[in-house]
Write a protein that holds these residues in place. Structure first.
Motif, PDB file in Angstrom:
ATOM      1  N   PRO A 258       0.722  -1.345  -0.300  1.00 42.79           N
ATOM      2  CA  PRO A 258       0.512  -0.013   0.446  1.00 42.79           C
ATOM      3  C   PRO A 258       0.987   1.119  -0.054  1.00 42.79           C
ATOM      4  O   PRO A 258       1.821   1.144   0.167  1.00 42.79           O
ATOM      5  N   HIS A 259       0.159   2.962  -0.222  1.00 41.90           N
ATOM      6  CA  HIS A 259       0.591   3.845  -0.430  1.00 41.90           C
ATOM      7  C   HIS A 259      -0.109   4.871   0.373  1.00 41.90           C
ATOM      8  O   HIS A 259      -1.272   4.025   0.312  1.00 41.90           O
ATOM      9  N   LEU A 260       0.695   6.170   0.759  1.00 45.15           N
ATOM     10  CA  LEU A 260      -0.563   6.543   1.389  1.00 45.15           C
ATOM     11  C   LEU A 260      -1.046   8.287  -0.284  1.00 45.15           C
ATOM     12  O   LEU A 260       0.623   8.423  -1.006  1.00 45.15           O
ATOM     13  N   LYS A 261      -1.693   8.261  -0.404  1.00 48.80           N
ATOM     14  CA  LYS A 261      -2.237   9.804  -0.653  1.00 48.80           C
ATOM     15  C   LYS A 261      -2.438  10.928   0.798  1.00 48.80           C
ATOM     16  O   LYS A 261      -3.444  10.918   1.051  1.00 48.80           O
ATOM     17  N   GLU A 262      -1.820  11.718   0.390  1.00 50.03           N
ATOM     18  CA  GLU A 262      -1.022  12.836   1.334  1.00 50.03           C
ATOM     19  C   GLU A 262      -2.181  13.978   0.517  1.00 50.03           C
ATOM     20  O   GLU A 262      -1.296  13.998  -0.501  1.00 50.03           O
ATOM     21  N   MET A 263      -2.793  14.414   1.015  1.00 51.18           N
ATOM     22  CA  MET A 263      -3.823  15.513  -0.137  1.00 51.18           C
ATOM     23  C   MET A 263      -3.763  17.269   1.735  1.00 51.18           C
ATOM     24  O   MET A 263      -2.777  16.912   2.081  1.00 51.18           O
ATOM     25  N   SER A 264      -4.458  17.587   1.261  1.00 54.18           N
ATOM     26  CA  SER A 264      -4.089  19.078   2.089  1.00 54.18           C
ATOM     27  C   SER A 264      -4.544  18.997   3.466  1.00 54.18           C
ATOM     28  O   SER A 264      -4.586  18.990   4.294  1.00 54.18           O
ATOM     29  N   ARG A 265      -5.694  17.937   3.168  1.00 51.14           N
ATOM     30  CA  ARG A 265      -6.684  18.390   4.798  1.00 51.14           C
ATOM     31  C   ARG A 265      -6.718  16.582   5.096  1.00 51.14           C
ATOM     32  O   ARG A 265      -7.244  16.527   6.365  1.00 51.14           O
ATOM     33  N   LEU A 266      -6.701  15.616   3.942  1.00 48.77           N
ATOM     34  CA  LEU A 266      -6.638  14.481   4.507  1.00 48.77           C
ATOM     35  C   LEU A 266      -5.696  13.296   3.800  1.00 48.77           C
ATOM     36  O   LEU A 266      -4.979  14.086   2.816  1.00 48.77           O
ATOM     37  N   THR A 267      -5.548  12.298   4.984  1.00 46.21           N
ATOM     38  CA  THR A 267      -4.854  11.293   3.904  1.00 46.21           C
ATOM     39  C   THR A 267      -5.707  10.303   3.657  1.00 46.21           C
ATOM     40  O   THR A 267      -6.027  10.052   4.593  1.00 46.21           O
ATOM     41  N   HIS A 268      -5.118   9.664   2.508  1.00 38.30           N
ATOM     42  CA  HIS A 268      -5.607   8.027   2.079  1.00 38.30           C
ATOM     43  C   HIS A 268      -4.491   7.386   2.008  1.00 38.30           C
ATOM     44  O   HIS A 268      -3.573   7.737   1.999  1.00 38.30           O
ATOM     45  N   THR A 269      -5.142   6.069   2.669  1.00 41.40           N
ATOM     46  CA  THR A 269      -4.799   4.967   1.833  1.00 41.40           C
ATOM     47  C   THR A 269      -4.677   4.099   0.703  1.00 41.40           C
ATOM     48  O   THR A 269      -6.059   4.478   0.492  1.00 41.40           O
ATOM     49  N   GLU A 270      -4.141   3.109   0.244  1.00 39.35           N
ATOM     50  CA  GLU A 270      -4.558   3.325  -1.499  1.00 39.35           C
ATOM     51  C   GLU A 270      -3.379   1.975  -1.661  1.00 39.35           C
ATOM     52  O   GLU A 270      -2.484   2.013  -1.271  1.00 39.35           O
ATOM     53  N   TYR A 271      -4.251   1.265  -2.412  1.00 40.75           N
ATOM     54  CA  TYR A 271      -3.154   0.043  -3.800  1.00 40.75           C
ATOM     55  C   TYR A 271      -3.318   0.387  -5.061  1.00 40.75           C
ATOM     56  O   TYR A 271      -4.025   1.614  -5.879  1.00 40.75           O
ATOM     57  N   VAL A 272      -2.319  -0.412  -5.783  1.00 42.88           N
ATOM     58  CA  VAL A 272      -2.653   0.075  -7.400  1.00 42.88           C
ATOM     59  C   VAL A 272      -2.961  -1.374  -7.977  1.00 42.88           C
ATOM     60  O   VAL A 272      -1.256  -2.680  -7.580  1.00 42.88           O
ATOM     61  N   LEU A 273      -3.552  -1.709  -8.853  1.00 46.11           N
ATOM     62  CA  LEU A 273      -3.844  -3.085  -9.863  1.00 46.11           C
ATOM     63  C   LEU A 273      -3.363  -2.909 -11.290  1.00 46.11           C
ATOM     64  O   LEU A 273      -3.784  -2.158 -11.944  1.00 46.11           O
ATOM     65  N   ARG A 274      -3.038  -4.242 -11.705  1.00 43.28           N
ATOM     66  CA  ARG A 274      -2.629  -3.677 -12.863  1.00 43.28           C
ATOM     67  C   ARG A 274      -2.413  -5.252 -13.202  1.00 43.28           C
ATOM     68  O   ARG A 274      -2.309  -6.102 -13.196  1.00 43.28           O
ATOM     69  N   GLY A 275      -2.687  -4.726 -14.495  1.00 44.91           N
ATOM     70  CA  GLY A 275      -3.552  -6.107 -15.845  1.00 44.91           C
ATOM     71  C   GLY A 275      -3.286  -6.159 -16.987  1.00 44.91           C
ATOM     72  O   GLY A 275      -3.502  -4.727 -17.203  1.00 44.91           O
ATOM     73  N   ARG A 276      -3.078  -6.858 -18.163  1.00 46.75           N
ATOM     74  CA  ARG A 276      -2.976  -6.270 -19.266  1.00 46.75           C
ATOM     75  C   ARG A 276      -5.007  -7.317 -19.873  1.00 46.75           C
ATOM     76  O   ARG A 276      -5.234  -7.966 -19.763  1.00 46.75           O
ATOM     77  N   SER A 277      -4.934  -5.843 -21.266  1.00 46.52           N
ATOM     78  CA  SER A 277      -6.624  -6.380 -21.546  1.00 46.52           C
ATOM     79  C   SER A 277      -6.309  -5.962 -22.971  1.00 46.52           C
ATOM     80  O   SER A 277      -5.647  -4.929 -23.294  1.00 46.52           O
ATOM     81  N   ARG A 278      -7.174  -6.018 -23.653  1.00 46.11           N
ATOM     82  CA  ARG A 278      -7.419  -5.887 -25.403  1.00 46.11           C
ATOM     83  C   ARG A 278      -8.533  -5.450 -25.759  1.00 46.11           C
ATOM     84  O   ARG A 278      -9.482  -5.486 -26.423  1.00 46.11           O
ATOM     85  N   LEU A 279      -9.566  -5.326 -24.636  1.00 48.24           N
ATOM     86  CA  LEU A 279     -10.959  -4.599 -24.528  1.00 48.24           C
ATOM     87  C   LEU A 279     -11.432  -3.311 -24.741  1.00 48.24           C
ATOM     88  O   LEU A 279     -10.147  -2.254 -25.503  1.00 48.24           O
ATOM     89  N   ASP A 280     -11.709  -2.605 -25.932  1.00 47.97           N
ATOM     90  CA  ASP A 280     -12.546  -1.924 -26.017  1.00 47.97           C
ATOM     91  C   ASP A 280     -12.760  -0.612 -25.070  1.00 47.97           C
ATOM     92  O   ASP A 280     -13.270  -0.725 -24.180  1.00 47.97           O
ATOM     93  N   PRO A 281     -11.120   0.629 -25.253  1.00 44.04           N
ATOM     94  CA  PRO A 281     -11.400   1.370 -23.354  1.00 44.04           C
ATOM     95  C   PRO A 281     -13.255   1.613 -23.081  1.00 44.04           C
ATOM     96  O   PRO A 281     -13.482   1.435 -21.739  1.00 44.04           O
TER      97      PRO A 281
END
Length: 648
Positions: A258-281
């Motif tokens: 996980p990472h921190l998303k640090e903003m001016s008044r708030l901080t959040h926790t986050e993950y990043v998900l990645r995969g491969r796809s050939r679908l139309d956006p």
């Protein structure tokens, strides 16, 4: 000095030209102008002109588009609005700021549309009536901060955009989108979904730390990071977005963080998900409508719960702003456009002289009603403080005074150095990293082949009971070598039930005893028909409870829901760390090990975690969840049991 070739921002606003300003980094503001077209469906977004030439489109996707997936909502008719980009200009940030108005926009009659006590009451009802009755793991219920605005819409948009650029940090997109009759200005922290060069990325963010007066410190953040409620909230939304990734990506998706998303008044926790796809956006966007961080899980039932507890439509709140950009190079079979789509949160909307800032809190079994009230105040203040509608934290924004080398003091009016990121603190980084010790390595590591798949050449049919955990489960079954198809509960035929080599009867929300529900009735028919045939069946969660009922095992609600709970349980002599998302359980008298031909794995209280017997196996937990560290091993054991030849 020669002025810019393009009209100034003020001229564009005065002439009523539809435009968008987007800041995706600290140096550049993108100016997009063009014509506006409203369409009905995501598939109708006009990515090519009449000659078939790809073009850039910025689409505002309202929440009501969930109807495309058959989900419920209050339908307010908010248009799926497309800005077809005729001209794109990159402005240096300083140049853009110089053109933007700075005079604050006055507000009248400002306040929340739902009073604090009333909102706290809604939180209590959702916990008791929805989570407490098995309708899902978490739900996001919104309230709106509203006010009157007499300033013209375009000027307000430019003013607020400038204020966000100057006073908000850590946003994924800072933007202003001005089209006829509608303005949206925001600083969204969250990239819902993007697709570039065939790689799909999702960015689940959850857990909200409201900075104390004067700003956040490592000490105050540490308490937040150690919160069970906040940690489980993040894990649950990661699970929900992995369901979406498994639906659109051939490799199912891998998580980092996980990472921190640090903003001016708030901080959040986050993950990043990645995969491969050939679908139309556009198809990727449809399959990922919308983020569980702003709806809940499971997604379909979350929409139903939102409709029950929110009395007004959402408009664009929790939808996305989707930028489709033509690819410069294309390989065979690739989509023609890249996609960048942040969630429409932390956004101010202006229409017909009324400002609306919708905010929501994620309600889970541990939620404190007044804590969730405070979270909505904090999220609203993040936008309102930045645009100057409520007082800013002057201490946090004050310039830092640093002694100069010669002993003089540096000019206090000089730009303050960038604040030190809390994520760089070693103790914070270690605390974040420690969270992954609870998670399944299957989703953390590249999912390449570890050798011959044990069930290569065999097949399975997964019946979806309105919980897209089935997409993750199907991906894991494919990893074991099975050829897998998924069929919704209301579309699966008796012939398909009979013909499947392995039938996997899936999880879903609700009370397994509720035969007034068409979905529960059909899942009971699926399990009963398959058992009568004697052919292999694996039952999961809701279906496990239904299977247990066929052996005369009692079904009962848990004293406290196990939504997003990780437990270590004994599954037929082997300990397993598994994630649970259940409100009901199959229950036997303590010490019971059999019910008819079914062998039972249960805890000391009699709660049944698994069943097995000739041609069948079942499990209460979600072996596909990121919380199931022993998920793949246990799944393989249960598939082996179900497929084992039945001896006379």
């Amino acid at each position: 000095m020669t002025g810019p070739a393009h009209p100034s921002l003020r001229e564009i606003a005065d002439r009523g030209i539809p435009f968008a300003l987007i800041a995706r980094d600290d140096t550049t503001v993108e100016l997009l102008t063009g014509d506006v077209v409203d369409v009905d469906l995501l598939a109708d977004i006009p990515l090519t002109d009449a000659a078939g030439t790809p073009r850039e489109v910025l689409a505002l996707v309202p929440f009501r588009q969930v109807r495309e997936r058959g989900f419920e909502c209050h339908d307010d008719g908010a248009p799926l609005r497309c800005l077809i980009v005729a001209e794109r200009t990159a402005l240096p940030r300083d140049e853009a700021l110089a053109q933007l108005p700075a005079e604050p926009v006055a507000l009248q009659d400002a306040g929340f549309d739902i009073a604090d006590e009333e909102y706290a009451g809604i939180v209590r009802r959702v916990i008791a009536d929805e989570i407490g009755r098995g309708e899902g793991a978490n739900f996001v219920i919104r309230r709106d901060f509203t006010a009157g605005v007499s300033t013209d819409a375009a000027t307000a948009a430019l003013t607020w955009f400038r204020a966000l650029l100057e006073h908000e940090r850590g946003a994924y997109w800072t933007f202003a989108i001005v089209t006829p009759g509608h303005v949206a200005v925001g600083a969204s922290p969250e990239a819902h979904v993007s697709a570039r060069d065939g790689v799909v990325t999702m960015n689940p963010i959850s857990g909200t730390f409201r900075h104390p007066a004067g700003g956040a410190t490592a000490e105050t953040l540490t308490e937040f990071l150690r919160s069970t409620k906040e940690t489980e909230e993040l894990f649950m939304v990661v699970d929900e977005e992995l369901k979406m990734m498994s639906a659109v990506c051939s490799d199912g998706g891998r998580i980092t963080g996980p990472h921190l998303k640090e903003m001016s008044r708030l901080t959040h926790t986050e993950y990043v998900l990645r995969g491969r796809s050939r679908l139309d956006p556009r198809d990727i966007l449809r399959e990922t409508m919308f983020a569980p961080t702003v709806t809940g899980s499971p997604m379909q039932n979350a929409c139903t719960v939102i409709t029950r507890h929110e009395t007004t439509p959402r408009g664009y709140y929790s939808g996305v702003a989707a930028l489709f950009t033509p690819r410069l190079t294309l390989a065979a079979g690739e989509a023609t456009h890249d996609l960048d789509a942040p969630i429409l949160i932390r956004t101010a909307y202006l229409q017909d002289g009324r400002l609306r800032v919708p905010v929501g809190a994620t309600l889970v079994r541990h939620s404190d009603p007044y804590g969730e009230v405070g979270e909505t105040h904090g999220k609203a203040a993040g936008v309102l403080g930045a645009i100057g509608a409520v007082p800013r934290d002057a201490v946090a924004e004050a310039a830092v005074v640093v002694p100069a080398p010669d002993g003089d003091v540096i000019d206090e009016d000089a730009p303050a150095p960038a604040p030190r990121r809390l994520a760089d603190d070693p103790a914070i980084a270690e605390l974040l990293a420690s969270r992954n010790g609870r998670l399944a390595e299957f989703w953390l590591n590249p999912q390449g082949s570890d050798g011959p798949a044990p069930y290569a050449g065999r097949s399975a049919l997964v019946v979806d009971a309105e919980d897209r955990f089935t997409t993750m489960l199907a991906h894991q079954l494919r990893h074991l070598g099975l050829d897998v198809r998924i069929a919704p509960w209301d579309e699966v035929t008796d012939a398909q039930i009979d013909d499947a080599e392995l039938l996997v009867s899936g999880p879903g929300p609700g009370d397994p005893r509720d035969e007034s529900s068409p979905r529960i009735r059909r899942m009971r028919e699926v399990v009963a028909r398959r058992r009568e045939s004697g052919r292999p069946i694996l039952a999961v969660c809701l279906s496990h409870q239904i299977l247990a009922d066929t052996f005369g095992v009692d079904l009962a609600p848990l004293d406290a829901p196990h939504q997003g709970l990780q437990k270590s349980v004994d599954v037929f002599g082997m300990p397993a760390s598994i994630g649970f998302y259940n409100t009901f359980t199959a229950r036997v008298p303590a010490g019971t090990t059999r019910a008819g031909e079914a062998e039972i794995a249960a805890d000391a209280s009699g709660d049944v975690y698994a069943l097995r017997g000739p041609g069948f196996a079942s499990v209460q937990g979600h072996l596909e969840s990121i919380l199931s560290r022993d998920g793949m091993t246990t799944l393989q054991r249960l598939v082996e049991q179900a497929l084992a030849p039945v001896t006379a």
